[in-house]
Design an enzyme around this catalytic site. Structure first.
Site, PDB file in Angstrom:
ATOM      1  CD  GLU A 140      -8.422  30.733  46.570  1.00  0.00           C
ATOM      2  OE1 GLU A 140      -7.257  30.308  46.719  1.00  0.00           O
ATOM      3  OE2 GLU A 140      -9.081  30.544  45.534  1.00  0.00           O
ATOM      4  CG  ASP A 267     -12.058  22.377  41.362  1.00  0.00           C
ATOM      5  OD1 ASP A 267     -12.496  22.650  42.490  1.00  0.00           O
ATOM      6  OD2 ASP A 267     -11.406  23.188  40.672  1.00  0.00           O
ATOM      7  CD  GLU A 384      -5.613  23.796  38.039  1.00  0.00           C
ATOM      8  OE1 GLU A 384      -5.844  24.236  39.190  1.00  0.00           O
ATOM      9  OE2 GLU A 384      -5.266  24.544  37.090  1.00  0.00           O
ATOM     10  CB  THR A 468      -6.369  21.652  46.030  1.00  0.00           C
ATOM     11  OG1 THR A 468      -6.863  21.699  44.697  1.00  0.00           O
ATOM     12  CG2 THR A 468      -6.654  22.954  46.752  1.00  0.00           C
TER      13      THR A 468
END
Length: 477
Positions: A140, A267, A384, A468
């Site tokens: 993160e 993912d 997303e 991402t």
């Protein structure tokens, strides 16, 4: 994207020049777009969004972003996040790391919110220090803070931001010192002590865009080599049929959970295989992506009812279906498919995303797509589904995806806006609010909404690769 584990100013007139800026579908994907046209024509209606409406929507996104930022500055300045109902600050660790300002800075710059961008930048360069005796989650912190600092540096040329990024990269690097090269999940920023040996492909494989860019900008090749080794070691442990599982022991390299999917925990591993080739021209990444997308489509793609396309879960060794679960995090996949040139599947899967959203007027964290029953009812303000609409609009020029975006944004504002910001939902069925506004709202959700409605020239899509966390990284080397 792995959030399941805790994921230049514009003149107003410029916004009206949308039709001239819409890119034509690339020749290589035109055939796929034609093949999907019949299915799309038969799909559910979406709001009509012409160029003037898109300009209005872009301005609404700017105002929403300003509203959330002002709430943060009034009630949580200097902290990680704002709790938008109680108007209280929230920090991840005993010492704040300015998650929201770092995640927000490139978005504020991109939206032309100059005053707000200057506020975020001032907070970062005057208050942010990584010399802290705290254990942080490598993944993160890498995607949010390292990625945010690098993109903001590329947009501002502020050397203080690159210096912070380099210092952070140095402090995170001990995570790679495992017997396999797969990174530990946590590291102490001051002592370098690591812990957390059970990880997942997203956490082991979603580091190369950030560490690789840091390597290119600082000339320190070790950053690239360590992050690439972690990605390669993850790929090398795929099963005989080409799938990866959910959990892996970074010290032994053995899988501890063999559930394969495109959901949280996995993912962004697939995302970075493709994107690291796009950004760095790394042929190893291209080969690993090409080796991986076929098994994904063979074993995880699932058609139900009248040809609806979803992606479910399977055993990584046998490929046998283990569940028909899909959710908000999985909704990145149409965008990745579009980036990889498969517009047919991308279009079809985005229609499923729309169906998931419309089930309760806003998407749940997860549902059973076979029964269309909610499995995890929360909504965390995730980006997303909008990301995929943006990618599809870029590659097809089809206003349908702006129509989806308008529906998503209108519902988003209707159900999540608070006096001080925007609130996650505890349950999409009841619309009960949760006192949470994570930094990715700034980094991703607002950014993708804005880019979907703004002129294509707002950002050179082909000149950047988004990490991402939606931080755009430019190849300047």
């Amino acid at each position: 994207m792995n959030r399941a584990l805790r994921n230049a100013p514009l003149a107003a007139a410029l916004l009206l020049a949308l039709s001239a800026c819409n890119p034509a579908p690339p020749a290589s994907t035109a055939a796929s777009a034609d093949a999907a046209s019949t299915a799309t024509a038969a799909s559910a209606d979406v709001p009509a969004v012409d160029d003037a409406e898109a300009a209005r929507m872009a301005e609404q996104v700017r105002e929403a972003t300003r509203h959330a930022w002002n709430g943060y500055m009034q009630y949580a300045k200097g902290h990680d996040d704002l709790k938008p109902i109680s108007a209280q600050p929230r920090d991840w660790y005993p010492v704040p790391l300015l998650m929201s300002p770092v995640d927000a800075l490139d978005t504020l710059l991109l939206l032309g919110l100059d005053k707000e961008a200057n506020e975020a930048r001032e907070l970062i360069v005057t208050q942010l220090s990584f010399d802290q005796d705290i254990d942080v989650q490598n993944f993160e912190v890498t995607i949010r803070l390292l990625g945010g600092l690098l993109s903001a540096y590329q947009m501002t040329n502020d050397e203080k931001l690159l210096k912070l990024a380099d210092d952070l990269g140095t402090r995170l690097s001990p995570v790679f010192d495992s017997p396999t090269g797969l990174p530990y999940t946590h590291v102490n920023l001051r002592t370098g002590k690591t812990h957390g040996k059970i990880s997942n492909p997203a956490e082991t494989g979603t580091l190369l865009l950030e560490f690789g860019t840091l390597a290119k900008l600082t000339g320190k090749q070790a950053y690239y080599d360590k992050a690439k080794r972690a990605l390669v070691e993850t790929y090398k442990r795929r099963s005989k049929i080409g799938l990866v599982g959910l959990n892996i022991d970074v010290e032994t390299g053995e899988w501890t959970n063999k559930d394969a999917s495109i959901a949280g925990g996995i993912d962004s591993y697939y995302e970075y295989l493709l994107k690291c080739w796009k950004l760095f021209g790394d042929e190893d990444c291209k080969r690993m992506w090409e080796d991986s997308i076929g098994p994904l489509n063979q074993y995880l793609a699932d058609e139900v009812r009248d040809g609806e396309l979803w992606y479910g879960h399977a055993d990584m060794d046998s490929g046998a279906r283990t569940s028909t679960t899909y959710g908000a995090l999985d909704a990145f996949m149409p965008g990745l498919l579009a980036l990889g040139g498969d517009l047919d599947r991308a279009r079809r899967l985005q229609e499923s995303n729309l169906k998931m959203w419309r089930l309760h007027g806003i998407e749940p964290e997860s549902l059973d797509y076979a029964s269309m029953e909610v499995r995890s009812p929360g909504y965390a303000l995730r980006p997303e589904i909008v990301e995929s609409a943006y990618y599809l609009h870029h590659y097809t020029g089809d206003a349908r995806y702006r129509g989806m975006g308008k529906e998503f944004f209108d519902d988003f504002v209707k159900y999540t806006r608070t006096e001080h910001g925007f609130s996650a939902l505890k349950d999409v069925r009841s619309k009960e609010k949760d006192d949470s506004m994570e930094s990715f709202l700034f980094a991703e959700t607002f950014k993708y909404y804005y880019l979907l409605f703004a002129p294509a020239k707002t950002l050179d899509f082909d000149g950047v690769v988004f990490n991402t966390e939606a931080h755009p990284l430019r190849k300047t080397w």
